[in-house]
Design a protein around this motif. Structure first.
Motif: not given
Length: 296
Positions: A202-212
């Motif tokens: 939300e803060a950075a206007s990102i659509h997807h986060a892929f966390i390894t």
């Protein structure tokens, strides 16, 4: 104008091990190599020196079926290298002060190409010329962007990283890097990993986060509230973990361009990362791991 293809911007170098081995690598290069292995036609954008290692890189790219017109030959800086320590479990990377890939300018990009997706890594921004190129392409991109957060001390600046990741289509980061990004965006982490990722999106206007998550697999979180988990795939004969994260990034880039459902992206990403742990270094010389990764 040629058919749209993945554009991969970033460093190429040799991983140099304590036992004397010299293995071709660099996270963006590894991603481009893998995409070519999967039968796609990536345009790799970087620079090598006018030296023997640079010539070897270009020759191996051609042998692997990769185009080389996006690689600049720098007249004075040498081809990149990194000294790798503790490669078996938690690799440590030590970079020289400046290499050819630190000075890649937009005029080196072929004009007759159109990207289907733009992959960028944060390490590429450590010096001014390549940093300005990276930020300019991020600003002007008319395609989805994929940013692979690759924080290697002391080669990152929080302000520059924030600029690059803001508005990106897909962010890839480790669990530790997620925490660092949260701090830079002044995000509270009291809600746990998934809530931290949602707040970052939300803060950075990102659509997807892929966390390894290393041995614990990975989690994929979307701006619409979706959460998908994947366990790490089993490794039959472990050699080293160099390049495992780059392998998962390549599958994620491929899956996004092919519109795979997220669970399939994660399952194949974990499978391919495990296969890379079974070879020395980050890139296979044969196509077996690519075929096995895409099997049903």
């Amino acid at each position: 104008m040629s058919r749209p293809s993945p554009h991969i911007l970033g460093e190429v170098l040799f991983d140099c091990f304590p036992d004397g081995r010299r293995v071709l690598g660099g996270a963006p290069f590894n991603v481009a190599w893998h995409l070519a292995g999967f039968g796609r036609d990536p345009l790799f954008l970087s620079a090598v020196g006018d030296d023997e290692p640079g010539g070897e890189i270009l020759a191996r790219m051609k042998t692997h079926g990769m185009r080389t017109d996006g690689v600049r030959i720098h007249p004075s800086l040498g081809t990149g290298r990194v000294d790798v320590k503790n490669a078996e479990f938690s690799p440590e990377y030590h970079f020289p002060e400046r290499s050819a890939w630190d000075e890649f300018s937009p005029d080196a990009i072929p004009s007759d190409t159109s990207p289907s997706i733009l992959y960028q890594g944060t390490l590429f921004m450590r010096h001014e010329v390549s940093r300005e190129t990276s930020l300019a392409l991020a600003k002007s991109a008319a395609c989805p962007r994929f940013v692979d957060v690759n924080l290697r001390a002391p080669w990152f600046n929080p302000g520059h990283v924030k600029q690059l990741v803001t508005g990106v289509h897909c962010l890839k980061a480790s669990d530790e890097e997620l925490g660092m990004l949260a701090g830079w965006f002044s995000i509270e982490t009291d809600g746990g990993r998934e809530e931290t990722a949602r707040r970052l999106l939300e803060a950075a206007s990102i659509h997807h986060a892929f966390i390894t998550l290393g041995a614990d697999g990975a989690v994929w979180i979307t701006a619409d509230g979706g959460v998908h988990h994947a366990a790490a795939a089993s490794v039959r004969d472990f050699v080293d973990s160099v390049g495992a994260g780059d392998a998962s990034a390549a599958v994620a880039v491929l899956g996004l361009t092919e519109n795979w459902p997220v669970p399939l992206i994660l399952e194949r990403a974990m499978r391919f990362a495990a296969a890379i742990c079974e070879i020395p270094g980050a890139i296979p010389d044969d196509h077996k791991p690519y075929h096995e990764t895409l099997r049903s």
